[in-house]
Design a protein around this motif. Sequence first.
Motif, PDB file in Angstrom:
ATOM      1  N   MET A   1     -15.131   5.223   6.002  1.00 17.86           N
ATOM      2  CA  MET A   1     -14.034   5.524   5.066  1.00 17.86           C
ATOM      3  C   MET A   1     -13.578   6.918   5.293  1.00 17.86           C
ATOM      4  O   MET A   1     -14.517   7.636   5.478  1.00 17.86           O
ATOM      5  CB  MET A   1     -14.682   5.449   3.619  1.00 17.86           C
ATOM      6  CG  MET A   1     -15.121   4.170   3.162  1.00 17.86           C
ATOM      7  SD  MET A   1     -13.530   3.034   2.921  1.00 17.86           S
ATOM      8  CE  MET A   1     -12.949   3.783   1.465  1.00 17.86           C
TER       9      MET A   1
ATOM     10  N   GLY B   1      -9.456   6.013   2.210  1.00 22.40           N
ATOM     11  CA  GLY B   1      -9.373   4.827   2.491  1.00 22.40           C
ATOM     12  C   GLY B   1      -9.836   4.392   3.989  1.00 22.40           C
ATOM     13  O   GLY B   1     -10.645   5.134   4.432  1.00 22.40           O
ATOM     14  N   GLN B   2      -9.426   3.182   4.526  1.00 20.05           N
ATOM     15  CA  GLN B   2     -10.099   2.919   5.721  1.00 20.05           C
ATOM     16  C   GLN B   2      -8.867   2.695   6.913  1.00 20.05           C
ATOM     17  O   GLN B   2      -7.812   2.620   6.673  1.00 20.05           O
ATOM     18  CB  GLN B   2     -10.364   1.449   5.642  1.00 20.05           C
ATOM     19  CG  GLN B   2     -11.301   0.984   6.872  1.00 20.05           C
ATOM     20  CD  GLN B   2     -11.731  -0.477   6.712  1.00 20.05           C
ATOM     21  OE1 GLN B   2     -11.412  -1.090   5.792  1.00 20.05           O
ATOM     22  NE2 GLN B   2     -12.973  -0.860   7.433  1.00 20.05           N
TER      23      GLN B   2
ATOM     24  N   PHE C   1       0.939  -1.370  -0.151  1.00 18.89           N
ATOM     25  CA  PHE C   1      -0.005  -0.058   0.038  1.00 18.89           C
ATOM     26  C   PHE C   1       0.874   1.232  -0.023  1.00 18.89           C
ATOM     27  O   PHE C   1       1.450   1.837   1.177  1.00 18.89           O
ATOM     28  CB  PHE C   1      -0.842  -0.012   1.255  1.00 18.89           C
ATOM     29  CG  PHE C   1      -1.976  -1.060   1.201  1.00 18.89           C
ATOM     30  CD1 PHE C   1      -3.134  -0.943   0.599  1.00 18.89           C
ATOM     31  CD2 PHE C   1      -1.660  -2.280   2.005  1.00 18.89           C
ATOM     32  CE1 PHE C   1      -4.138  -2.059   0.765  1.00 18.89           C
ATOM     33  CE2 PHE C   1      -2.505  -3.427   1.896  1.00 18.89           C
ATOM     34  CZ  PHE C   1      -3.677  -3.203   1.515  1.00 18.89           C
TER      35      PHE C   1
ATOM     36  N   CYS D   1      -4.905   3.549   2.082  1.00 18.83           N
ATOM     37  CA  CYS D   1      -5.801   4.539   1.304  1.00 18.83           C
ATOM     38  C   CYS D   1      -4.870   4.533  -0.240  1.00 18.83           C
ATOM     39  O   CYS D   1      -4.074   3.832  -0.479  1.00 18.83           O
ATOM     40  CB  CYS D   1      -5.603   5.854   1.860  1.00 18.83           C
ATOM     41  SG  CYS D   1      -3.790   6.273   2.330  1.00 18.83           S
ATOM     42  N   SER D   2      -5.539   5.335  -1.083  1.00 16.56           N
ATOM     43  CA  SER D   2      -5.056   5.428  -2.442  1.00 16.56           C
ATOM     44  C   SER D   2      -5.554   7.009  -2.713  1.00 16.56           C
ATOM     45  O   SER D   2      -6.535   7.600  -2.224  1.00 16.56           O
ATOM     46  CB  SER D   2      -5.939   4.789  -3.202  1.00 16.56           C
ATOM     47  OG  SER D   2      -5.666   3.315  -2.964  1.00 16.56           O
TER      48      SER D   2
END
Length: 635
Positions: free
Chosen positions: A280, A341-342, A220, A356-357
């Motif tokens: 989120m 993201g989470q 990630f 995340c992204s």
Amino acid sequence: MYGMLLESVQHFVQLEYGDEIWQKALQLSECKYTVFNTHQVYPDHIMGCLASALAQITSQSYESFMNFFGKCFVRFFSNYGYDVTIKATGRHFTDFLENVDNIHIQFALSYPKMKSPSMYLTEVDENGCVLVYRSGRQGFTHYVMGQLDEVAEDIFNLKLETSVLSQENVTIGTRNISIVHFRLNFDNSQYISAKKAETAAHLETRQLAPFSCSLLLEMFPFAILFNSMLEIVGCGERLIQVAGGGNKLLKQSVPKFFRLRRPKGIGFTWKNIINLKSVMFEIELLRGELVPKKEGSNLTAENTLSDKAGTREIEIDGKSISPYALRRDSQPGLKNILLKGQMRYLDDINAVIYLCSPVVNDINELPDQSLYLNDLNQHGLGKEMVLAGWQHNSKLGLMFDKAEQRATELENNYSLLDTWKRRGDDLLYSMIPMTVADRLRTGKSPLSTCESFDCVTIMFSELVGFNSTTVQDIMELVSTMNAVFSCFDSLVDKYHVYKVETVGQVYMAVSGAPESSENHAQNICDVSLCMMRHVKQLQIPSGTKVDVRIGIHSGPVVAGVVGIKVPRYCFFGDTVNTASRMQSTSSPGMVHVSKQTKEKLPKDRYVTQNRGLVKLKGKGEVATFWIFEKPTAVE
């Protein structure tokens, strides 16, 4: 709030209470809207005003109607297929509660102006859970309770009992936030059993060999690892690269370089992150804070940092810019990056990793954020979504712009429609009595408006003493008539008298029709004497002395709407002719009444004087009277 919430209220109130109750509620709540548009934004207070109005009309409580409104919304949004979204959130009611914020985030594209509340769970057991509700709206506690009851019963087939544990208002920045703790009691045994089964499965996987956090951060590339002090202890390799390389982020506080965008209305604290671990998160990387600060006197670089009044600012081309202002409309290469993201809690090391992204709408935004396609997750759909957005985002943006424009135009058209409707009503009611006009609106024939009245009182008033031989005299007469008749118009409603028409210099009015009144003779005499008094006080610009003579008679008439073009509500019968003869045989400054009218007046209210026998055309000699105000009479 969006119109869909108010649409649901209107639909089910009309369905369960009837349209008449709904119209009364609109009138009592002073709501100017009669139709609600799904995607139009309305003031928040409308729903509370409607609940108060319905409570007053039906003698039920305000809280019960707000609860009812919440249930109405859940029933109503099934028409849009939103119940499918709720069913898809998870297998259990608790799964839905943990994902309410995620549902709101997904709907933000369809409803970009939505100010959604935030919800999270603090205690979960077999008998239910504790739900924390946070919202910038006040007074919606029972509305939320109604929504929860309906979702539990209709979608998850559960019986829910809801109680309020605590309620408070706190101020965060400039916003006043309402925080409510609910206790939700329901059968939650299946959810607890499922969680226990997951825990047992995880115990079996612990026999596998552990792997280092560096591998996780490699998988990630934009992840952030931080401890309970919100201190960054690890970053994804791509995040380090866009931050300028090195260890700028490590050992630094998360809020220093990142700003929380969603969920809205909460602080960036460890407690909130743990409670909202199923939600989120959207976090903004503040690129301005990462620009290196030049020390010494040789500040010749184009982009430098300066400390001004304790606030870090960036100087770009001689202009001071806050790092918070470096958004997507700012300088290329320095634009903030939005991460989505989470948060996942790692109990082994008591830390949270943000998986995340970056949020990139299309390929054109990559250079502005110093990103490339190979920076995105290799195992996700980030690349495909960016490329798809490149093709479709412009069309989608155009569609939303047109939808917003149409919504604004529709709102303006509704406002104009209400304005012109009021003007049309005023014009119609000036030609035809309101009760008669309303009957014609229902589709009844004009002949149905014709009816006989056993006894009414009719008055004719004529301006006298004018010489209309020249154009200047005629203009002066018209100006004087306008001033006098406007004065009369302001008086007739006060005395429950209906103005029939003006013909030339004659003003005709009636009492007892179309709305019957036992005091019709008294009403006409009161307004006549009041007219006399006001005419004497009236100041005419030309200085002309104005005088009127009035004749009054009582008797039966027939009334109805006559004509198609410019229809009028007219009166027919011998009573009209006699009242006209009473006016023509009157004297300036006098009120001339017939014997029939005098007999209907209350005794000792007026001063009456017997005029004797007066010859009326078609009647012969009849007894008539003058009437005057008593010196102590009150207007």
